[in-house]
Design a protein around this motif. Structure first.
Motif, PDB file in Angstrom:
ATOM      1  N   ALA A 198       0.864  -1.198   0.000  1.00 14.32           N
ATOM      2  CA  ALA A 198       0.000   0.000   0.000  1.00 14.32           C
ATOM      3  C   ALA A 198       0.900   1.248   0.000  1.00 14.32           C
ATOM      4  N   ARG A 199       1.328   1.633  -1.187  1.00 10.87           N
ATOM      5  CA  ARG A 199       2.340   2.697  -1.347  1.00 10.87           C
ATOM      6  C   ARG A 199       1.853   4.061  -0.835  1.00 10.87           C
ATOM      7  N   LYS A 200       0.614   4.399  -1.130  1.00 14.30           N
ATOM      8  CA  LYS A 200       0.076   5.707  -0.736  1.00 14.30           C
ATOM      9  C   LYS A 200       0.121   5.876   0.787  1.00 14.30           C
ATOM     10  N   GLN A 201      -0.365   4.849   1.501  1.00 12.22           N
ATOM     11  CA  GLN A 201      -0.358   4.914   2.980  1.00 12.22           C
ATOM     12  C   GLN A 201       1.066   4.883   3.520  1.00 12.22           C
ATOM     13  N   MET A 202       1.922   4.112   2.850  1.00  9.64           N
ATOM     14  CA  MET A 202       3.336   4.071   3.243  1.00  9.64           C
ATOM     15  C   MET A 202       3.921   5.483   3.269  1.00  9.64           C
ATOM     16  N   LEU A 203       3.719   6.213   2.168  1.00  9.48           N
ATOM     17  CA  LEU A 203       4.274   7.568   2.058  1.00  9.48           C
ATOM     18  C   LEU A 203       3.661   8.503   3.105  1.00  9.48           C
ATOM     19  N   GLU A 204       2.353   8.362   3.350  1.00 10.06           N
ATOM     20  CA  GLU A 204       1.687   9.213   4.349  1.00 10.06           C
ATOM     21  C   GLU A 204       2.305   9.022   5.732  1.00 10.06           C
ATOM     22  N   TRP A 205       2.562   7.758   6.100  1.00 10.76           N
ATOM     23  CA  TRP A 205       3.118   7.469   7.429  1.00 10.76           C
ATOM     24  C   TRP A 205       4.599   7.830   7.514  1.00 10.76           C
ATOM     25  N   TYR A 206       5.327   7.665   6.415  1.00  5.75           N
ATOM     26  CA  TYR A 206       6.735   8.090   6.419  1.00  5.75           C
ATOM     27  C   TYR A 206       6.820   9.608   6.577  1.00  5.75           C
ATOM     28  N   GLU A 207       5.860  10.294   5.966  1.00  4.63           N
ATOM     29  CA  GLU A 207       5.814  11.757   6.086  1.00  4.63           C
ATOM     30  C   GLU A 207       5.514  12.160   7.542  1.00  4.63           C
ATOM     31  N   LYS A 208       4.585  11.446   8.176  1.00  2.00           N
ATOM     32  CA  LYS A 208       4.256  11.727   9.584  1.00  2.00           C
ATOM     33  C   LYS A 208       5.477  11.512  10.467  1.00  2.00           C
ATOM     34  N   ALA A 209       6.201  10.420  10.219  1.00  5.79           N
ATOM     35  CA  ALA A 209       7.412  10.141  11.006  1.00  5.79           C
ATOM     36  C   ALA A 209       8.419  11.277  10.857  1.00  5.79           C
ATOM     37  N   GLY A 210       8.551  11.785   9.628  1.00  7.09           N
ATOM     38  CA  GLY A 210       9.475  12.898   9.362  1.00  7.09           C
ATOM     39  C   GLY A 210       9.048  14.179  10.047  1.00  7.09           C
ATOM     40  N   GLU A 211       7.730  14.410  10.101  1.00  3.91           N
ATOM     41  CA  GLU A 211       7.215  15.618  10.771  1.00  3.91           C
ATOM     42  C   GLU A 211       7.492  15.571  12.271  1.00  3.91           C
ATOM     43  N   ILE A 212       7.410  14.366  12.860  1.00  3.31           N
ATOM     44  CA  ILE A 212       7.726  14.220  14.294  1.00  3.31           C
ATOM     45  C   ILE A 212       9.228  14.426  14.495  1.00  3.31           C
ATOM     46  N   GLY A 213      10.030  13.886  13.561  1.00  2.00           N
ATOM     47  CA  GLY A 213      11.478  14.099  13.587  1.00  2.00           C
ATOM     48  C   GLY A 213      12.254  12.849  13.965  1.00  2.00           C
ATOM     49  N   HIS A 214      13.192  12.465  13.077  1.00  2.75           N
ATOM     50  CA  HIS A 214      14.076  11.329  13.351  1.00  2.75           C
ATOM     51  C   HIS A 214      15.283  11.468  12.438  1.00  2.75           C
ATOM     52  N   ARG A 215      16.286  10.588  12.618  1.00  2.00           N
ATOM     53  CA  ARG A 215      17.515  10.694  11.839  1.00  2.00           C
ATOM     54  C   ARG A 215      17.815   9.410  11.072  1.00  2.00           C
ATOM     55  N   PHE A 216      16.771   8.781  10.515  1.00  2.00           N
ATOM     56  CA  PHE A 216      16.953   7.578   9.714  1.00  2.00           C
ATOM     57  C   PHE A 216      16.752   7.946   8.249  1.00  2.00           C
ATOM     58  N   TYR A 217      17.760   7.690   7.434  1.00  4.49           N
ATOM     59  CA  TYR A 217      17.736   8.169   6.039  1.00  4.49           C
ATOM     60  C   TYR A 217      16.657   7.533   5.174  1.00  4.49           C
ATOM     61  N   LEU A 218      16.337   6.239   5.416  1.00  3.01           N
ATOM     62  CA  LEU A 218      15.536   5.471   4.456  1.00  3.01           C
ATOM     63  C   LEU A 218      14.157   6.066   4.137  1.00  3.01           C
ATOM     64  N   PRO A 219      13.313   6.396   5.147  1.00  4.66           N
ATOM     65  CA  PRO A 219      12.009   6.969   4.775  1.00  4.66           C
ATOM     66  C   PRO A 219      12.129   8.305   4.046  1.00  4.66           C
ATOM     67  N   TYR A 220      13.141   9.117   4.414  1.00  4.95           N
ATOM     68  CA  TYR A 220      13.342  10.398   3.704  1.00  4.95           C
ATOM     69  C   TYR A 220      13.689  10.137   2.238  1.00  4.95           C
ATOM     70  N   LEU A 221      14.511   9.122   2.009  1.00  5.05           N
ATOM     71  CA  LEU A 221      14.918   8.789   0.647  1.00  5.05           C
ATOM     72  C   LEU A 221      13.734   8.295  -0.173  1.00  5.05           C
TER      73      LEU A 221
END
Length: 242
Positions: A92-115
């Protein structure tokens, strides 16, 4: 009926092995999460074991059990990322991107979801958004220890950043990103990116040089890249009007 004794030592060892395996894959986002709650970490290991086997339904059920224990931003970012990972494993690519975006908004230092967010934005021609995500992914990669840093991924990220910056007509910055990419292993088709950059800069000589490299390393991309660079140099390409 006598039950065999529970081998707690073996169970503990198996848990440690699983944790180490997931830590190698997701270290920068996993390590800071639920640091004060060993029981939740055991639940999380269990969830990740299921997710990695693509048993996403069970993985998601376990993640839902974990959610009430998210106290710190580190917990919340990791949780959002693993929900995204669950969706990714389920296709489910669309939901994947939505949740990766949420993780980024909270803040973390893992490159993979940003990539992954960068590549999705890049494919959708959202170059400004892609640029920000590529830069964040690169920063995260550069923060990793020497033995964990993936130089091939860095080479690819800098090449893709070059492409985005070229499309944004930010040529000096694009050229700088390309030069940094040369410090790392690059993909055989990377010269296509450089050829387009130098065509956009009006440098026919360097364009020809990179087309020649491309012919040698990745001939399947030559015709398409040649056509695009000719249009750019002649001022007929819609993205690069003279």
């Amino acid at each position: 009926m006598n039950h065999p004794p529970i081998d707690f030592e073996s169970a503990e060892f198996a848990l440690q092995q699983s944790w180490e395996l997931h830590r190698q894959a997701f270290g920068p986002i996993l390590e800071p999460a639920f640091a004060e709650n060993q029981q939740v970490r055991i639940l999380l290991i269990n969830a990740l074991n299921h997710i990695s086997r693509r048993e996403v339904k069970r993985g998601m059920e376990l993640l839902k059990e974990i959610y009430p224990h998210c106290i710190y931003d580190e917990d919340k970012a990791a949780w959002a990322f693993f929900v995204g990972l669950c969706f990714e494993m389920g296709g489910a690519r669309k939901q994947m991107l939505e949740w990766y975006e949420k993780a980024g908004e909270i803040g973390h230092r893992f490159y993979l979801p940003y990539l992954k967010l960068a590549k999705a934005a890049h494919s959708a021609a959202q170059f400004e958004k892609a640029k920000v995500y590529y830069k964040t992914a690169i920063e995260c990669l550069l923060e990793m220890s020497e033995n964990e840093k993936d130089e091939v991924i860095l080479g690819s990220a800098y090449t893709n950043l070059t492409s985005c910056l070229t499309m944004l007509h930010q040529y000096p910055e694009a050229e700088k990103a390309w030069e940094i990419a040369q410090q790392y292993p690059t993909q055989p088709g990377a010269d296509a990116t450089a050829a387009i950059l130098y065509a956009a800069m009006g440098n026919a000589e360097k364009t020809a040089e990179h087309l020649s490299n491309l012919k040698e390393k990745f001939p399947t991309w030559v015709a398409q890249t040649q056509q695009m660079t000719q249009q750019i140099l002649s001022g007929t390409h819609p993205a690069f009007p003279k």
